[in-house]
Write an enzyme that holds these catalytic residues in place. Structure first.
Site, PDB file in Angstrom:
ATOM      1  N   GLU A  87       2.928  -4.645   9.216  1.00 49.32           N
ATOM      2  CA  GLU A  87       3.455  -4.197  10.519  1.00 49.32           C
ATOM      3  C   GLU A  87       3.025  -5.125  11.664  1.00 49.32           C
ATOM      4  O   GLU A  87       3.709  -5.215  12.679  1.00 49.32           O
ATOM      5  CB  GLU A  87       2.996  -2.755  10.816  1.00 49.32           C
ATOM      6  CG  GLU A  87       1.475  -2.619  10.902  1.00 49.32           C
ATOM      7  CD  GLU A  87       0.999  -1.204  11.184  1.00 49.32           C
ATOM      8  OE1 GLU A  87       1.829  -0.296  11.306  1.00 49.32           O
ATOM      9  OE2 GLU A  87      -0.236  -1.020  11.267  1.00 49.32           O
ATOM     10  N   ARG A 113      17.815  -4.595   2.907  1.00 49.00           N
ATOM     11  CA  ARG A 113      17.461  -3.222   3.298  1.00 49.00           C
ATOM     12  C   ARG A 113      15.990  -3.214   3.676  1.00 49.00           C
ATOM     13  O   ARG A 113      15.190  -3.903   3.045  1.00 49.00           O
ATOM     14  CB  ARG A 113      17.646  -2.251   2.133  1.00 49.00           C
ATOM     15  CG  ARG A 113      19.059  -2.132   1.618  1.00 49.00           C
ATOM     16  CD  ARG A 113      19.910  -1.267   2.550  1.00 49.00           C
ATOM     17  NE  ARG A 113      21.229  -0.998   2.009  1.00 49.00           N
ATOM     18  CZ  ARG A 113      22.276  -1.810   2.092  1.00 49.00           C
ATOM     19  NH1 ARG A 113      22.169  -2.983   2.705  1.00 49.00           N
ATOM     20  NH2 ARG A 113      23.447  -1.474   1.572  1.00 49.00           N
ATOM     21  N   ASP A 156      -6.988  -0.083   6.441  1.00 51.06           N
ATOM     22  CA  ASP A 156      -6.739  -1.472   6.842  1.00 51.06           C
ATOM     23  C   ASP A 156      -7.774  -2.442   6.249  1.00 51.06           C
ATOM     24  O   ASP A 156      -7.557  -3.642   6.236  1.00 51.06           O
ATOM     25  CB  ASP A 156      -6.767  -1.605   8.377  1.00 51.06           C
ATOM     26  CG  ASP A 156      -5.810  -0.653   9.069  1.00 51.06           C
ATOM     27  OD1 ASP A 156      -4.897  -0.140   8.392  1.00 51.06           O
ATOM     28  OD2 ASP A 156      -5.975  -0.416  10.281  1.00 51.06           O
ATOM     29  N   HIS A 206       3.020   6.785   7.571  1.00 53.84           N
ATOM     30  CA  HIS A 206       1.785   7.513   7.258  1.00 53.84           C
ATOM     31  C   HIS A 206       1.596   7.942   5.807  1.00 53.84           C
ATOM     32  O   HIS A 206       0.446   8.076   5.380  1.00 53.84           O
ATOM     33  CB  HIS A 206       1.655   8.716   8.207  1.00 53.84           C
ATOM     34  CG  HIS A 206       1.490   8.277   9.627  1.00 53.84           C
ATOM     35  ND1 HIS A 206       2.532   8.253  10.519  1.00 53.84           N
ATOM     36  CD2 HIS A 206       0.420   7.790  10.283  1.00 53.84           C
ATOM     37  CE1 HIS A 206       2.109   7.786  11.673  1.00 53.84           C
ATOM     38  NE2 HIS A 206       0.836   7.486  11.564  1.00 53.84           N
ATOM     39  N   GLN A 223       1.562   6.277   3.396  1.00 53.72           N
ATOM     40  CA  GLN A 223       0.683   5.272   2.760  1.00 53.72           C
ATOM     41  C   GLN A 223      -0.752   5.767   2.684  1.00 53.72           C
ATOM     42  O   GLN A 223      -1.515   5.403   1.811  1.00 53.72           O
ATOM     43  CB  GLN A 223       0.651   3.984   3.589  1.00 53.72           C
ATOM     44  CG  GLN A 223       1.876   3.157   3.465  1.00 53.72           C
ATOM     45  CD  GLN A 223       1.947   2.112   4.555  1.00 53.72           C
ATOM     46  OE1 GLN A 223       1.558   0.975   4.344  1.00 53.72           O
ATOM     47  NE2 GLN A 223       2.474   2.463   5.711  1.00 53.72           N
ATOM     48  N   ARG A 224      -1.131   6.563   3.690  1.00 58.39           N
ATOM     49  CA  ARG A 224      -2.518   7.064   3.739  1.00 58.39           C
ATOM     50  C   ARG A 224      -2.646   8.405   3.025  1.00 58.39           C
ATOM     51  O   ARG A 224      -3.702   9.021   3.034  1.00 58.39           O
ATOM     52  CB  ARG A 224      -2.959   7.293   5.203  1.00 58.39           C
ATOM     53  CG  ARG A 224      -2.736   6.143   6.145  1.00 58.39           C
ATOM     54  CD  ARG A 224      -3.630   6.244   7.369  1.00 58.39           C
ATOM     55  NE  ARG A 224      -3.445   7.430   8.178  1.00 58.39           N
ATOM     56  CZ  ARG A 224      -3.121   7.431   9.475  1.00 58.39           C
ATOM     57  NH1 ARG A 224      -2.913   6.287  10.098  1.00 58.39           N
ATOM     58  NH2 ARG A 224      -3.024   8.550  10.140  1.00 58.39           N
ATOM     59  N   ARG A 259      -2.294  -2.748  10.794  1.00 53.44           N
ATOM     60  CA  ARG A 259      -2.507  -3.203  12.167  1.00 53.44           C
ATOM     61  C   ARG A 259      -2.631  -4.733  12.209  1.00 53.44           C
ATOM     62  O   ARG A 259      -1.725  -5.399  11.774  1.00 53.44           O
ATOM     63  CB  ARG A 259      -3.733  -2.525  12.752  1.00 53.44           C
ATOM     64  CG  ARG A 259      -3.652  -2.450  14.249  1.00 53.44           C
ATOM     65  CD  ARG A 259      -4.624  -1.500  14.822  1.00 53.44           C
ATOM     66  NE  ARG A 259      -4.018  -0.254  15.190  1.00 53.44           N
ATOM     67  CZ  ARG A 259      -4.668   0.877  15.334  1.00 53.44           C
ATOM     68  NH1 ARG A 259      -5.955   0.929  15.106  1.00 53.44           N
ATOM     69  NH2 ARG A 259      -4.052   1.952  15.724  1.00 53.44           N
ATOM     70  N   GLY A 313      -7.514   7.239  12.109  1.00 51.17           N
ATOM     71  CA  GLY A 313      -6.488   7.594  11.114  1.00 51.17           C
ATOM     72  C   GLY A 313      -7.151   8.208   9.888  1.00 51.17           C
ATOM     73  O   GLY A 313      -8.194   7.741   9.449  1.00 51.17           O
TER      74      GLY A 313
HETATM   75  O1  F6P Z   1      -5.817   2.217  11.117  1.00 52.03           O
HETATM   76  C1  F6P Z   1      -5.074   2.919  10.184  1.00 52.03           C
HETATM   77  C2  F6P Z   1      -3.616   2.901  10.554  1.00 52.03           C
HETATM   78  O2  F6P Z   1      -2.908   3.573   9.530  1.00 52.03           O
HETATM   79  C3  F6P Z   1      -3.018   1.514  10.811  1.00 52.03           C
HETATM   80  O3  F6P Z   1      -2.728   0.829   9.619  1.00 52.03           O
HETATM   81  C4  F6P Z   1      -1.829   1.853  11.647  1.00 52.03           C
HETATM   82  O4  F6P Z   1      -1.407   0.791  12.459  1.00 52.03           O
HETATM   83  C5  F6P Z   1      -2.341   2.984  12.486  1.00 52.03           C
HETATM   84  O5  F6P Z   1      -3.398   3.592  11.763  1.00 52.03           O
HETATM   85  C6  F6P Z   1      -1.299   4.015  12.803  1.00 52.03           C
HETATM   86  O6  F6P Z   1      -1.782   4.803  13.802  1.00 52.03           O
HETATM   87  P1  F6P Z   1      -1.411   6.362  13.948  1.00 52.03           P
HETATM   88  O7  F6P Z   1      -2.021   7.036  12.744  1.00 52.03           O
HETATM   89  O8  F6P Z   1      -2.090   6.766  15.213  1.00 52.03           O
HETATM   90  O9  F6P Z   1       0.055   6.456  13.975  1.00 52.03           O
END
Ligand code: F6P
Length: 372
Positions: free
Chosen positions: A243, A287, A139, A293, A295-296, A183, A14
């Site tokens: 999650e 709600r 993570d 994504h 988040q990243r 994760r 990721g």
């Molecule tokens: O490992 C980083 C992460 O963002 C996890 O927190 C998340 O479960 C996973 O990648 C999501 O995977 P992908 O980017 O393949 O959807």
């Protein structure tokens, strides 16, 4: 003077803010140490191409990269040891990686990644590939280091959403649920929950009880319908749920049945399940939002810029010193931070999760000793 070394750099798994600063750090320090750096595209996938493309990286190319989120080299979750072929069979194609490394005359590879990508590096190191790892994942679940690139920016991103979710939740009197990535590790959920002052945080490391969640909500919100002036009792609550969290009597919830090349299911959906249970079994409206994504996403935070630059520079030094089969590791976080090298094989095959005894209040579902 000793001969210039040709060094490939790749980013796998990721994407995470901090990767581009790390590449800049590698290139800048590397240029002082006689390293020629070549970018490899899309993680390990690059080295499975019959004719891999490389991007020569110099100070001019990467000068502005410290400000960029994601990875300018692209990324993928490619596992060369387990490649799905057209006939549906899974094959080990690591031999092709070795051939490409030789073809490109790379003396070493700097691998920026999490447990999966670095796990591949560790296996290739056993086959003689000269690798240095740089830890990355929002993570923060890598063994052998206190910091992994991307965590601080993700923490910032999630905390901002928690903060912004309070106004609609407060105006309407909702229980707002925010589902956060991570994760199997609850670091991002727990610490963003603290930073954003969520009222309840549910993490994978400690399965929760619905009854306990309902009780905590009732404790905060009381009976709806009673006169609750905005300045008296709180009208809303925010729950951060990782999650990977699950109820004591439930399963981890996945988006679908698919698995990536490293065998991971795609987690997601617990937020909605929780919202439905709250709406169905308590008097409160609820709600849920799954942050996903973004988040990243975005530009790296100051910490991710500093840590990235430092990690990259230390990786360049490791290569110049012929310290291979190692990962750059941080004790503490900048500015109170010391870098060292740890064995890359000690990092793969295990993850570092939240130490529940130390940090998690299993009654209040929050950080211990904060009075929340
Ligand atoms: O490992 C980083 C992460 O963002 C996890 O927190 C998340 O479960 C996973 O990648 C999501 O995977 P992908 O980017 O393949 O959807």
């Amino acid at each position: 003077m000793s001969k210039t070394m040709r060094v490939g750099v790749l980013t796998g798994g990721g994407d995470a803010p901090g990767l581009n600063p790390a590449i800049k750090g590698l290139v800048y320090r590397g240029s002082e140490l006689g390293l020629e750096i070549f970018g490899l595209f899309d993680g390990w996938r690059s080295l499975l191409n019959p004719l891999p493309d490389v991007l020569p990286l110099n100070r001019e190319t990467v000068r502005r990269w410290d400000r960029d989120g994601g990875t300018n080299l692209g990324s993928s979750r490619t596992n060369p040891f387990k490649q799905l072929a057209e006939d549906g069979e899974v094959r080990d194609r690591s031999e092709e990686v070795l051939k490409n490394i030789a073809r490109l005359k790379l003396d070493a590879i700097v691998v920026c990644g999490g447990e999966d990508t670095l796990g591949v590096a560790a296996r290739l190191a056993q086959r003689g590939v000269r690798v240095v790892g740089v830890p990355k994942t929002i993570d923060k679940d890598l063994a052998g280091t206190d910091y992994t690139l991307g965590f601080d920016t993700a923490l910032r991103n999630v905390s901002e959403v928690i903060e912004r979710s309070r106004t609609p939740a407060g105006s309407h009197g909702w229980v707002q649920i925010i589902e956060v990535m991570g994760r199997h590790a609850g670091h991002l959920a727990l610490w963003s929950g603290v930073a954003g002052q969520a009222h309840i945080v549910l993490i994978p490391e400690h399965p929760f009880r619905y009854e306990r969640v309902f009780h905590l909500l009732k404790d905060r919100l009381g009976e709806p319908g009673l006169s609750r002036g905005p300045l008296q009792r709180p009208r809303y609550a925010v729950i951060v749920v990782a999650e990977g969290a699950r109820a004591e009597d439930g399963e981890m919830i996945t988006i679908d049945n698919s698995h990536d090349a490293f065998g991971h299911a795609r987690l997601g959906g617990i937020g909605d399940v929780l919202a439905r249970r709250i709406a169905g079994e308590t008097p409160y409206e609820s709600r849920a939002v799954t942050l996903g994504h973004p988040q990243r996403g975005g530009a790296p935070s100051a910490i991710d810029r500093i840590m990235g630059l430092m990690f990259g520079a230390r990786a360049a030094e490791a290569v110049a010193e012929n310290e291979f089969g190692k990962m750059v590791s941080a004790r503490g976080i900048a500015p109170a931070c010391e870098l060292s090298l740890v064995d890359i094989s000690a990092v793969s095959g295990r993850i570092k999760t939240v130490d529940v005894n130390r940090y998690y209040d299993v009654e209040r579902y929050h950080l211990k000793e904060l009075g929340m």
